[in-house]
Design a protein around this motif. Structure first.
Motif, PDB file in Angstrom:
ATOM      1  N   LEU A 107     -12.836  25.923 -21.853  1.00 35.09           N
ATOM      2  CA  LEU A 107     -11.979  25.143 -22.745  1.00 35.09           C
ATOM      3  C   LEU A 107     -12.663  23.846 -23.160  1.00 35.09           C
ATOM      4  N   GLU A 108     -13.319  23.159 -22.245  1.00 30.80           N
ATOM      5  CA  GLU A 108     -13.979  21.903 -22.597  1.00 30.80           C
ATOM      6  C   GLU A 108     -15.088  22.133 -23.629  1.00 30.80           C
ATOM      7  N   HIS A 109     -15.822  23.210 -23.492  1.00 27.96           N
ATOM      8  CA  HIS A 109     -16.825  23.545 -24.513  1.00 27.96           C
ATOM      9  C   HIS A 109     -16.146  23.866 -25.845  1.00 27.96           C
ATOM     10  N   ASP A 110     -15.032  24.593 -25.791  1.00 30.81           N
ATOM     11  CA  ASP A 110     -14.299  24.938 -27.016  1.00 30.81           C
ATOM     12  C   ASP A 110     -13.748  23.694 -27.699  1.00 30.81           C
ATOM     13  N   LEU A 111     -13.226  22.759 -26.927  1.00 32.23           N
ATOM     14  CA  LEU A 111     -12.671  21.534 -27.503  1.00 32.23           C
ATOM     15  C   LEU A 111     -13.762  20.680 -28.138  1.00 32.23           C
ATOM     16  N   ALA A 112     -14.919  20.585 -27.492  1.00 31.14           N
ATOM     17  CA  ALA A 112     -16.024  19.826 -28.069  1.00 31.14           C
ATOM     18  C   ALA A 112     -16.450  20.436 -29.402  1.00 31.14           C
ATOM     19  N   ALA A 113     -16.577  21.749 -29.439  1.00 35.56           N
ATOM     20  CA  ALA A 113     -16.973  22.410 -30.683  1.00 35.56           C
ATOM     21  C   ALA A 113     -15.901  22.255 -31.754  1.00 35.56           C
ATOM     22  N   PHE A 114     -14.633  22.356 -31.357  1.00 33.23           N
ATOM     23  CA  PHE A 114     -13.533  22.276 -32.321  1.00 33.23           C
ATOM     24  C   PHE A 114     -13.467  20.895 -32.964  1.00 33.23           C
ATOM     25  N   THR A 115     -13.678  19.860 -32.176  1.00 33.21           N
ATOM     26  CA  THR A 115     -13.586  18.495 -32.698  1.00 33.21           C
ATOM     27  C   THR A 115     -14.898  17.987 -33.281  1.00 33.21           C
ATOM     28  N   GLY A 116     -15.981  18.727 -33.070  1.00 32.00           N
ATOM     29  CA  GLY A 116     -17.281  18.276 -33.557  1.00 32.00           C
ATOM     30  C   GLY A 116     -17.865  17.148 -32.730  1.00 32.00           C
ATOM     31  N   MET A 117     -17.419  17.030 -31.470  1.00 33.94           N
ATOM     32  CA  MET A 117     -17.900  15.991 -30.562  1.00 33.94           C
ATOM     33  C   MET A 117     -18.899  16.596 -29.574  1.00 33.94           C
ATOM     34  N   PRO A 118     -19.805  15.766 -29.024  1.00 33.17           N
ATOM     35  CA  PRO A 118     -20.784  16.302 -28.072  1.00 33.17           C
ATOM     36  C   PRO A 118     -20.172  16.880 -26.805  1.00 33.17           C
ATOM     37  N   ARG A 119     -19.075  16.283 -26.322  1.00 38.53           N
ATOM     38  CA  ARG A 119     -18.527  16.734 -25.045  1.00 38.53           C
ATOM     39  C   ARG A 119     -17.034  16.413 -24.990  1.00 38.53           C
ATOM     40  N   ALA A 120     -16.294  17.193 -24.208  1.00 38.03           N
ATOM     41  CA  ALA A 120     -14.858  16.964 -24.020  1.00 38.03           C
ATOM     42  C   ALA A 120     -14.511  17.089 -22.541  1.00 38.03           C
ATOM     43  N   ALA A 179      -4.454  25.512  -9.467  1.00 40.74           N
ATOM     44  CA  ALA A 179      -5.880  25.218  -9.320  1.00 40.74           C
ATOM     45  C   ALA A 179      -6.212  24.802  -7.891  1.00 40.74           C
ATOM     46  N   ALA A 180      -5.230  24.313  -7.146  1.00 40.27           N
ATOM     47  CA  ALA A 180      -5.321  24.078  -5.704  1.00 40.27           C
ATOM     48  C   ALA A 180      -6.092  22.833  -5.287  1.00 40.27           C
ATOM     49  N   ALA A 181      -6.784  22.170  -6.212  1.00 35.99           N
ATOM     50  CA  ALA A 181      -7.536  20.966  -5.855  1.00 35.99           C
ATOM     51  C   ALA A 181      -7.816  20.176  -7.120  1.00 35.99           C
ATOM     52  N   SER A 182      -8.305  18.957  -6.939  1.00 35.88           N
ATOM     53  CA  SER A 182      -8.722  18.192  -8.106  1.00 35.88           C
ATOM     54  C   SER A 182      -9.951  18.846  -8.729  1.00 35.88           C
ATOM     55  N   ALA A 183     -10.196  18.497  -9.992  1.00 32.68           N
ATOM     56  CA  ALA A 183     -11.333  19.099 -10.696  1.00 32.68           C
ATOM     57  C   ALA A 183     -12.659  18.745 -10.043  1.00 32.68           C
ATOM     58  N   LEU A 184     -12.747  17.572  -9.409  1.00 29.35           N
ATOM     59  CA  LEU A 184     -13.993  17.144  -8.790  1.00 29.35           C
ATOM     60  C   LEU A 184     -14.160  17.683  -7.368  1.00 29.35           C
ATOM     61  N   ILE A 185     -13.193  18.432  -6.887  1.00 27.59           N
ATOM     62  CA  ILE A 185     -13.344  19.131  -5.607  1.00 27.59           C
ATOM     63  C   ILE A 185     -13.613  20.603  -5.904  1.00 27.59           C
ATOM     64  N   SER A 186     -12.559  21.409  -5.988  1.00 28.18           N
ATOM     65  CA  SER A 186     -12.791  22.832  -6.283  1.00 28.18           C
ATOM     66  C   SER A 186     -11.862  23.362  -7.369  1.00 28.18           C
ATOM     67  N   GLY A 187     -11.175  22.443  -8.074  1.00 34.49           N
ATOM     68  CA  GLY A 187     -10.168  22.879  -9.034  1.00 34.49           C
ATOM     69  C   GLY A 187     -10.677  23.179 -10.430  1.00 34.49           C
ATOM     70  N   HIS A 188     -11.973  22.906 -10.689  1.00 35.15           N
ATOM     71  CA  HIS A 188     -12.515  23.099 -12.039  1.00 35.15           C
ATOM     72  C   HIS A 188     -12.995  24.536 -12.188  1.00 35.15           C
ATOM     73  N   SER A 189     -12.185  25.361 -12.833  1.00 32.42           N
ATOM     74  CA  SER A 189     -12.479  26.786 -12.966  1.00 32.42           C
ATOM     75  C   SER A 189     -13.339  27.058 -14.195  1.00 32.42           C
ATOM     76  N   MET A 190     -13.816  28.296 -14.292  1.00 32.87           N
ATOM     77  CA  MET A 190     -14.545  28.708 -15.489  1.00 32.87           C
ATOM     78  C   MET A 190     -13.663  28.611 -16.728  1.00 32.87           C
TER      79      MET A 190
END
Length: 385
Positions: A86-99, A70-81
């Motif tokens: 995956l975060e949207h998928d995890l929220a939906a899978f667990t029934g939580m608003p956000r992951a 990923a080459a960087a932290s998520a809050l720099i440039s490491g947060h890919s599509m």
């Protein structure tokens, strides 16, 4: 400079010296261990997904698209599509608003606890909680109160007396050495009455328990804004990483304040893509959880009457209590000589006098595999002096 030779010798004399064994090839019920085919009952690959072709293919496609790092932290440039999906998928899978996706469960637990509480606050921790939860509670700077295992009455007493600014109750959902479950419905109700957060580490329930494997909170029918779920993705999901899921504002705060998230290079995008593929399989393949139930029943029936106690567990974690460290190590070694790998777990991981074999079942085990383990343990019991 201190010489650790004598310290290591003391560990060995107490049957507490840990060793590593070299595994070649992919994970599965049969492993190539030190060049020998070995029947494994030591993996957390509960659903048998670590080598699933659909998950491997998803990872390969993502490697072609994103490369490796990923080459960087998520809050720099490491947060890919791939991470975002995956975060949207995890929220939906667990029934939580956000992951929010972390690189591992240890970092998630330490980071989340430290983001939620600090000086002037209080953490209430189940005595048998995982080491990462214990470390997170110690490091955060809040007052630490440890309550007896699954003791709702005692927890209510200490919560009622607490004058802390913020209160956080922390527990495993499935306790990794005993295989028993936390009383999540009672804990959630209690925390609601005492204005406390409830942090549930679902490392060993995620993918295994609940409708479609959606986890221990779904299994207990618990859903509330003050409940936070942490899950790991290297066990039943068969990939790597971890996540925290909960209220949207809470997750945003954790993203802004969890030091283990802020100051770490993001995980490779290919792992995120592989995990999204895994979630679909977990929801789809009910037969995997059914197989685990059948194998656990077979094991309990086959080990009944032996001199060691198999703890009751509705999870893939099946602990066989031996007692003393040397006895547990000797029994594990006897199985190893028959090319069966079951780890011996000794203090300080478990309380003194409760050394055990931790039998871990997988959906890729067959009844014949379990019968082979039962036969070896029955023979070992017959050979006892």
């Amino acid at each position: 400079m201190h010489d650790f030779t004598q310290d290591l010798a003391a560990l060995g004399a107490s049957s507490l010296l840990r060793t590593r064994r070299v595994v070649a090839g992919a994970q599965g019920p049969l492993l190539d261990v030190d060049g020998r085919t070995t029947l494994s009952f030591c993996s957390n690959d509960y659903l048998g997904l670590a080598n699933h072709p659909e998950i491997v293919a998803a990872g390969v496609r993502a490697a072609d698209e994103y490369g490796m790092g990923a080459a960087a932290s998520a809050l720099i440039s490491g947060h890919s599509m791939a991470h975002e999906t995956l975060e949207h998928d995890l929220a939906a899978f667990t029934g939580m608003p956000r992951a929010l996706y972390f690189s591992c469960g240890y970092m998630a637990n330490i980071g989340v606890i430290g983001a939620l509480v600090g000086a002037g606050d209080a953490v209430f921790l189940d005595r048998l909680s995982h080491a990462s939860l214990i470390d997170g509670a110690r490091l955060c700077g809040a007052q630490l109160r440890i309550f007896p295992h699954n003791n709702i009455e005692r927890l209510e007493q200490v919560l009622a007396r607490s004058k802390a600014r913020r209160k956080l109750v922390v527990t495993d959902a499935v306790f990794s050495m005993d295989g028993d479950l936390a009383p999540l419905a009672e804990l959630a109700e209690l925390c609601g009455r005492h204005d406390a957060w409830l942090l549930v580490d679902d490392a060993h329930g995620f993918g295994v328990l609940g409708p479609q494997g959606r986890g221990s909170l779904a299994h207990a029918a618990v859903s509330a804004p003050h409940v936070i779920c942490i899950g790991t993705l290297g066990k039943a999901a068969g990939v790597a990483g971890a996540f925290v899921a909960g209220d949207g504002g809470l997750i945003e705060w954790i993203m802004q304040r969890a030091r283990t998230y802020m100051f770490s290079t993001a995980s490779p995008p290919l792992l995120a893509a592989a995990t999204s593929a895994s979630l679909a399989i977990i929801a789809r393949d009910q037969w995997r959880r059914a197989r685990l139930t059948q194998l656990a029943a077979q094991l309990a029936q086959g080990l009944a009457g032996l001199p060691w106690q198999l703890l009751p567990s509705m999870t893939p974690i099946q602990p066989l209590i031996v007692g003393d460290n040397a006895g547990a190590r000797a029994l594990a070694q006897r199985l190893r000589e028959q090319a069966i790998w079951v780890p011996a777990i000794c203090p300080p991981t478990v309380p003194k006098g409760t050394a055990r074999l931790r039998i871990s079942l997988s959906a890729h085990h067959t009844p014949e595999h379990v019968a082979q383990l039962i036969g070896a343990l029955q023979q070992a019991a017959e050979d006892l002096p």
